[in-house]
Design a protein around this motif. Structure first.
Motif, PDB file in Angstrom:
ATOM      1  N   GLU A  13       0.868  -1.205   0.012  1.00 57.85           N
ATOM      2  CA  GLU A  13       0.063   0.012   0.054  1.00 57.85           C
ATOM      3  C   GLU A  13       0.962   1.072   0.072  1.00 57.85           C
ATOM      4  O   GLU A  13       1.851   1.409   0.701  1.00 57.85           O
ATOM      5  CB  GLU A  13      -0.862   0.079   1.167  1.00 57.85           C
ATOM      6  N   THR A  14       0.426   2.244  -0.603  1.00 53.73           N
ATOM      7  CA  THR A  14       1.178   3.504  -0.754  1.00 53.73           C
ATOM      8  C   THR A  14       0.265   4.707  -0.341  1.00 53.73           C
ATOM      9  O   THR A  14      -0.663   4.854  -1.066  1.00 53.73           O
ATOM     10  CB  THR A  14       1.800   3.731  -2.174  1.00 53.73           C
ATOM     11  N   ASN A  15       0.901   5.556   0.221  1.00 49.86           N
ATOM     12  CA  ASN A  15       0.256   6.880   0.815  1.00 49.86           C
ATOM     13  C   ASN A  15       1.209   8.038   0.705  1.00 49.86           C
ATOM     14  O   ASN A  15       2.102   8.132   1.573  1.00 49.86           O
ATOM     15  CB  ASN A  15      -0.461   6.835   2.222  1.00 49.86           C
ATOM     16  N   GLU A  16       1.057   8.799  -0.239  1.00 49.42           N
ATOM     17  CA  GLU A  16       1.936  10.121  -0.309  1.00 49.42           C
ATOM     18  C   GLU A  16       3.556   9.638  -0.423  1.00 49.42           C
ATOM     19  O   GLU A  16       4.230  10.203   0.046  1.00 49.42           O
ATOM     20  CB  GLU A  16       1.871  10.999   0.945  1.00 49.42           C
ATOM     21  N   GLY A  17       3.660   8.413  -0.999  1.00 49.51           N
ATOM     22  CA  GLY A  17       4.995   8.061  -1.321  1.00 49.51           C
ATOM     23  C   GLY A  17       5.534   7.233  -0.318  1.00 49.51           C
ATOM     24  O   GLY A  17       6.738   6.770  -0.605  1.00 49.51           O
ATOM     25  N   VAL A  18       4.974   7.042   0.641  1.00 43.34           N
ATOM     26  CA  VAL A  18       5.537   5.817   1.719  1.00 43.34           C
ATOM     27  C   VAL A  18       4.876   4.729   1.532  1.00 43.34           C
ATOM     28  O   VAL A  18       3.566   4.521   1.287  1.00 43.34           O
ATOM     29  CB  VAL A  18       4.894   6.635   3.112  1.00 43.34           C
ATOM     30  N   VAL A  19       5.549   3.494   1.357  1.00 41.16           N
ATOM     31  CA  VAL A  19       5.240   2.224   0.818  1.00 41.16           C
ATOM     32  C   VAL A  19       4.977   1.383   2.262  1.00 41.16           C
ATOM     33  O   VAL A  19       6.167   1.466   3.035  1.00 41.16           O
ATOM     34  CB  VAL A  19       6.053   1.790  -0.105  1.00 41.16           C
ATOM     35  N   GLN A  20       3.955   0.790   2.554  1.00 42.20           N
ATOM     36  CA  GLN A  20       3.831  -0.091   3.427  1.00 42.20           C
ATOM     37  C   GLN A  20       3.798  -1.465   3.005  1.00 42.20           C
ATOM     38  O   GLN A  20       2.848  -1.609   2.057  1.00 42.20           O
ATOM     39  CB  GLN A  20       2.532   0.346   4.162  1.00 42.20           C
ATOM     40  N   LEU A  21       4.498  -2.385   3.532  1.00 41.51           N
ATOM     41  CA  LEU A  21       4.638  -3.733   3.028  1.00 41.51           C
ATOM     42  C   LEU A  21       4.128  -4.534   4.173  1.00 41.51           C
ATOM     43  O   LEU A  21       4.410  -4.214   5.530  1.00 41.51           O
ATOM     44  CB  LEU A  21       6.114  -4.047   2.902  1.00 41.51           C
ATOM     45  N   SER A  22       3.229  -5.586   4.091  1.00 38.63           N
ATOM     46  CA  SER A  22       2.775  -6.467   4.932  1.00 38.63           C
ATOM     47  C   SER A  22       2.704  -7.848   4.203  1.00 38.63           C
ATOM     48  O   SER A  22       2.730  -7.768   3.358  1.00 38.63           O
ATOM     49  CB  SER A  22       1.494  -6.008   5.419  1.00 38.63           C
ATOM     50  N   GLY A  23       2.461  -8.691   5.201  1.00 36.57           N
ATOM     51  CA  GLY A  23       2.506 -10.285   4.600  1.00 36.57           C
ATOM     52  C   GLY A  23       3.250 -10.969   5.155  1.00 36.57           C
ATOM     53  O   GLY A  23       3.930 -10.632   6.107  1.00 36.57           O
ATOM     54  N   PHE A  24       3.726 -12.302   4.579  1.00 35.80           N
ATOM     55  CA  PHE A  24       4.586 -13.364   5.015  1.00 35.80           C
ATOM     56  C   PHE A  24       5.405 -13.618   4.105  1.00 35.80           C
ATOM     57  O   PHE A  24       5.229 -13.674   2.751  1.00 35.80           O
ATOM     58  CB  PHE A  24       3.768 -14.356   5.392  1.00 35.80           C
ATOM     59  N   VAL A  25       6.718 -14.033   4.596  1.00 37.57           N
ATOM     60  CA  VAL A  25       7.828 -14.426   3.674  1.00 37.57           C
ATOM     61  C   VAL A  25       8.391 -15.552   4.445  1.00 37.57           C
ATOM     62  O   VAL A  25       8.182 -16.217   5.584  1.00 37.57           O
ATOM     63  CB  VAL A  25       8.894 -13.619   3.410  1.00 37.57           C
ATOM     64  N   GLU A  26       9.265 -16.671   3.644  1.00 38.80           N
ATOM     65  CA  GLU A  26       9.655 -17.761   4.298  1.00 38.80           C
ATOM     66  C   GLU A  26      10.592 -17.605   5.062  1.00 38.80           C
ATOM     67  O   GLU A  26      10.864 -18.476   6.240  1.00 38.80           O
ATOM     68  CB  GLU A  26      10.119 -18.656   2.794  1.00 38.80           C
ATOM     69  N   GLN A  27      11.565 -16.490   5.014  1.00 45.61           N
ATOM     70  CA  GLN A  27      12.862 -16.604   5.729  1.00 45.61           C
ATOM     71  C   GLN A  27      13.172 -15.034   6.275  1.00 45.61           C
ATOM     72  O   GLN A  27      12.434 -14.071   5.524  1.00 45.61           O
ATOM     73  CB  GLN A  27      14.197 -16.725   4.896  1.00 45.61           C
ATOM     74  N   GLU A  28      13.770 -14.988   7.461  1.00 44.13           N
ATOM     75  CA  GLU A  28      14.027 -13.671   8.010  1.00 44.13           C
ATOM     76  C   GLU A  28      14.666 -12.755   6.984  1.00 44.13           C
ATOM     77  O   GLU A  28      14.377 -11.476   6.984  1.00 44.13           O
ATOM     78  CB  GLU A  28      14.825 -13.861   9.023  1.00 44.13           C
ATOM     79  N   GLU A  29      15.791 -13.285   6.190  1.00 44.18           N
ATOM     80  CA  GLU A  29      16.304 -12.359   5.064  1.00 44.18           C
ATOM     81  C   GLU A  29      15.435 -11.624   3.993  1.00 44.18           C
ATOM     82  O   GLU A  29      15.744 -10.742   3.652  1.00 44.18           O
ATOM     83  CB  GLU A  29      17.578 -13.487   4.404  1.00 44.18           C
ATOM     84  N   ASP A  30      14.461 -12.529   3.964  1.00 38.68           N
ATOM     85  CA  ASP A  30      13.426 -11.884   2.912  1.00 38.68           C
ATOM     86  C   ASP A  30      12.817 -10.734   3.191  1.00 38.68           C
ATOM     87  O   ASP A  30      12.660  -9.759   2.391  1.00 38.68           O
ATOM     88  CB  ASP A  30      12.205 -12.870   2.674  1.00 38.68           C
ATOM     89  N   ILE A  31      12.769 -10.394   4.411  1.00 39.38           N
ATOM     90  CA  ILE A  31      11.991  -9.278   5.115  1.00 39.38           C
ATOM     91  C   ILE A  31      13.101  -7.988   4.564  1.00 39.38           C
ATOM     92  O   ILE A  31      12.550  -7.000   4.180  1.00 39.38           O
ATOM     93  CB  ILE A  31      11.974  -9.234   6.641  1.00 39.38           C
ATOM     94  N   ASP A  32      14.344  -8.152   4.951  1.00 39.32           N
ATOM     95  CA  ASP A  32      15.458  -7.158   4.483  1.00 39.32           C
ATOM     96  C   ASP A  32      15.574  -6.939   3.249  1.00 39.32           C
ATOM     97  O   ASP A  32      15.457  -5.921   2.151  1.00 39.32           O
ATOM     98  CB  ASP A  32      16.641  -7.485   5.175  1.00 39.32           C
ATOM     99  N   THR A  33      15.306  -8.188   2.255  1.00 38.61           N
ATOM    100  CA  THR A  33      15.461  -8.161   0.709  1.00 38.61           C
ATOM    101  C   THR A  33      14.386  -7.332   0.234  1.00 38.61           C
ATOM    102  O   THR A  33      14.565  -6.335  -0.385  1.00 38.61           O
ATOM    103  CB  THR A  33      15.511  -9.418   0.125  1.00 38.61           C
TER     104      THR A  33
END
Length: 121
Positions: free
Chosen positions: A75-95
């Motif tokens: 989701e994006t509001n005034e250029g600020v992107v919000q990411l949510s959801g799930f990934v398989e590994q901790e590294e994927d969050i940073d990626t």
């Protein structure tokens, strides 16, 4: 003929006396309408930019082999992107965050992505 001249003189005096006031009122109204139109255009442009940015972020995440876009919400509001959801590994969050921060137009990233637990399958 005298009535016609009198009417012409009266209308000329009226126009010269009240014309500038009427013109000023009309100019104020026109300026107000222009301001409203500009504000609406800016708001619409911002919305379109946010929608375009969301699309660009999703496409970029989708193009990455490391991430599953179907499990990441954007989701994006005034250029600020919000990411949510799930990934398989901790590294994927940073990626995901690094990928999004590299996209032109992104002002900031709020990363609420979580690692999917093994029980959540």
């Amino acid at each position: 003929m005298k009535n016609l001249r009198l009417a012409t003189v009266i209308s000329s005096v009226f126009a010269l006396t009240f014309g500038p006031a009427v013109l000023a009122m009309n100019l104020d109204a026109i300026q107000d309408q222009q301001n409203k139109a500009e504000q609406a255009a800016e708001a619409t442009g911002e919305y379109v930019s946010d929608a375009a940015l969301t699309t660009k972020v999703k496409a970029t995440i989708l193009a990455s082999d490391a991430l599953n876009v179907l499990e990441i919400n954007v989701e994006t509001n005034e250029g600020v992107v919000q990411l949510s959801g799930f990934v398989e590994q901790e590294e994927d969050i940073d990626t995901a965050e690094k990928i999004v921060r590299g996209i032109e137009g992104v002002k900031d990233v709020e990363n609420d992505i979580k690692v999917k637990s093994a029980d959540a399958s």
